[in-house]
Scaffold this motif. Structure first.
Motif, short mmCIF file in Angstrom:
data_model
loop_
_atom_site.label_atom_id
_atom_site.label_comp_id
_atom_site.label_asym_id
_atom_site.label_seq_id
_atom_site.Cartn_x
_atom_site.Cartn_y
_atom_site.Cartn_z
N SER A 1 22.38 6.54 20.07
CA SER A 1 21.59 7.19 20.68
C SER A 1 21.47 6.70 22.14
O SER A 1 21.30 5.27 22.15
CB SER A 1 20.19 7.22 20.04
OG SER A 1 19.07 7.69 20.88
N ALA B 1 10.92 8.51 21.45
CA ALA B 1 11.44 9.42 20.81
C ALA B 1 10.88 10.76 20.72
O ALA B 1 11.27 11.75 20.72
CB ALA B 1 11.65 8.79 19.36
N ALA C 1 12.05 14.20 21.69
CA ALA C 1 12.03 15.47 20.56
C ALA C 1 11.38 16.68 21.19
O ALA C 1 12.09 17.63 20.90
CB ALA C 1 11.40 14.95 19.62
N SER C 2 10.43 16.25 21.98
CA SER C 2 9.29 17.49 22.53
C SER C 2 10.28 18.36 23.36
O SER C 2 9.96 19.52 23.77
CB SER C 2 8.20 16.85 23.24
OG SER C 2 8.29 16.28 24.30
N SER D 1 13.56 18.41 23.25
CA SER D 1 15.13 18.81 22.60
C SER D 1 14.99 20.05 21.77
O SER D 1 14.16 20.38 20.96
CB SER D 1 15.49 17.48 21.91
OG SER D 1 16.64 17.76 20.81
N ASP E 1 16.90 19.97 19.18
CA ASP E 1 17.30 19.19 17.90
C ASP E 1 16.32 17.92 17.49
O ASP E 1 17.04 16.93 17.68
CB ASP E 1 18.78 18.77 17.84
CG ASP E 1 19.37 18.49 16.35
OD1 ASP E 1 18.46 18.52 15.71
OD2 ASP E 1 20.40 18.42 16.27
N ALA E 2 15.20 18.13 17.51
CA ALA E 2 14.31 17.15 17.31
C ALA E 2 14.75 16.26 16.08
O ALA E 2 14.38 15.08 16.07
CB ALA E 2 12.85 17.71 17.30
N ILE F 1 17.18 13.57 16.60
CA ILE F 1 16.38 12.31 17.29
C ILE F 1 15.35 11.23 16.40
O ILE F 1 15.45 10.49 16.58
CB ILE F 1 15.51 12.89 18.47
CG1 ILE F 1 16.24 13.32 19.75
CG2 ILE F 1 14.64 11.66 19.12
CD1 ILE F 1 15.73 14.05 20.51
N GLU F 2 14.73 12.06 15.43
CA GLU F 2 14.16 11.41 14.37
C GLU F 2 15.03 10.57 13.76
O GLU F 2 14.74 9.55 13.08
CB GLU F 2 13.27 12.51 13.49
CG GLU F 2 12.42 11.85 12.31
CD GLU F 2 11.54 10.85 12.83
OE1 GLU F 2 11.02 11.01 13.97
OE2 GLU F 2 11.11 10.19 11.90
#
Ligand code: SAH
Length: 342
Positions: free
Chosen positions: A55, A296, A300-301, A303, A305-306, A309-310
């Protein structure tokens, strides 16, 4: 036998068994057939994946860490960003991208592999390449980084058998490679039968050369790697190919070969050189202190594809993934600087 194995077999037949350090040096660094010298080993299609390849968050955290140091140093007009063993150059590209003072940075890479130098040139075209840290200029402060660099430097192994230490060597039996032993010839801690102890003089001398640069130029170094904070017994030599552990004496030069870093020994080598040593701290804790959880959540907010990222956050920080096994250690001669995260 592949070409490297043919070379190794001939070498052992004429010169005798080789120690694990010589074995690692040839398997990884033989000019034509060494593992790093002939290919790009990273990523899903390769053999293993490293934090910067998981990442962009990893490089962004190291970039924020570097920016904090630059400010603590009084925002010098010019600074050298040095990376040892930059792989594909992904980490440095992610770091430089977020730095507000990127135009004031000179990037220096220490890299032995011509194949990887080419990839690094694509990622960071304006970098300068070196064979070792000794040729890095010392006329401006340095922020020096190494991720999974120390683990690739050679180490030697000793086994306690029949009440005494013996060195593990690679020998040849018929046409196959086998493990052998010879008298240790060095002083080692007290052991009991079955113990294995690893010693890495090349890692320690690299650490002292890095420290000598930091002393001359000023600045901070940081090393991130899998390993242990306290020296101990254990065989940690590992071969990895296609994301799986592989037998060390098979497909030599076609599998990555590393061992865990003894951070106590690295810290002692730096302290002996007069450096101030910070850590080792665990990677998960280090990244959290630098704010990776907030980063992160922000990514995520934004993206689609959250979930990805998680997942990346967990891989980098969870204890059952990279969070605990990986450690971070920093080095400086500056009495005032307080590198973040320790
Ligand atoms: N830091 C990168 C790559 C880690 S792999 C990442 O995190 O993705 C190890 C790297 O160190 C490779 O780039 C390899 O070619 C380099 N390397 C290994 N031994 C070296 C040596 N003795 N001198 C210079 N570079 C070396």
């Amino acid at each position: 036998m592949n070409q490297l194995e043919t070379f190794l077999a001939a070498h052992i037949k004429s010169h005798g068994p080789i120690d694990v350090g010589q074995f690692m040096t040839m398997a990884l660094g033989h000019p034509q057939h060494g593992y790093y010298m002939k290919q790009d080993p990273f990523g899903r299609g390769g053999d293993f994946t490293t934090a910067p390849e998981i990442s962009q968050m990893f490089g962004e955290m190291i970039g924020a860490w570097a920016a904090d140091i630059w400010m603590q140093m009084g925002s010098p007009a010019r600074i050298s960003l040095v990376e040892c063993g930059p792989g594909r150059g992904t980490l440095m590209a992610d770091i430089v991208r977020i730095l507000p003072f990127k135009d004031q940075c000179d990037v220096h890479f220490v890299e032995m592999s011509p194949v990887l130098r080419e990839l690094q040139r694509k990622a960071v075209p304006k970098a300068t390449w070196h064979e070792s840290v000794e040729s890095i200029p010392d006329n401006q402060p340095v922020i020096l980084i190494g991720n999974e660099f120390l683990d690739a430097l050679p180490m030697r192994q000793y086994e306690f058998v029949n009440g005494t230490w013996a060195e593990r060597v690679v020998a040849i039996d018929g046409d196959g490679f086998v493990w052998g032993r010879r008298a240790a010839g060095v002083a080692l801690p007290a052991g009991k039968d079955g113990d294995v102890f690893e010693v890495a003089p090349v890692r320690e001398s690299f650490t002292q050369n890095m420290c000598a640069l930091l002393k001359r130029a000023g600045g901070v170094g940081i090393m991130i790697d899998y390993g242990h904070s306290v020296s101990g017994m254990g065989d940690t030599l590992q071969a990895v190919a296609k994301h799986k552990y592989a037998p060390v004496l098979e497909n030599i030069g076609d599998a990555d070969l590393t061992s865990h870093v003894d951070f106590e020994a690295i810290g002692a080598a730096a302290a002996q050189a007069g450096a101030k040593v910070l850590g080792a701290v665990e990677q998960g804790e280090f990244l959290q202190r630098l704010g990776i959880t907030a980063r992160a959540a922000y990514l995520a907010s934004k993206s689609k594809d959250a979930g990805a990222i998680e997942t990346a956050l967990k891989r980098l920080t969870d204890s059952d993934q990279m969070g605990t096994l990986f450690k971070v250690m920093a080095f400086t001669y500056d009495p005032v600087l307080q590198p973040a995260g320790f």
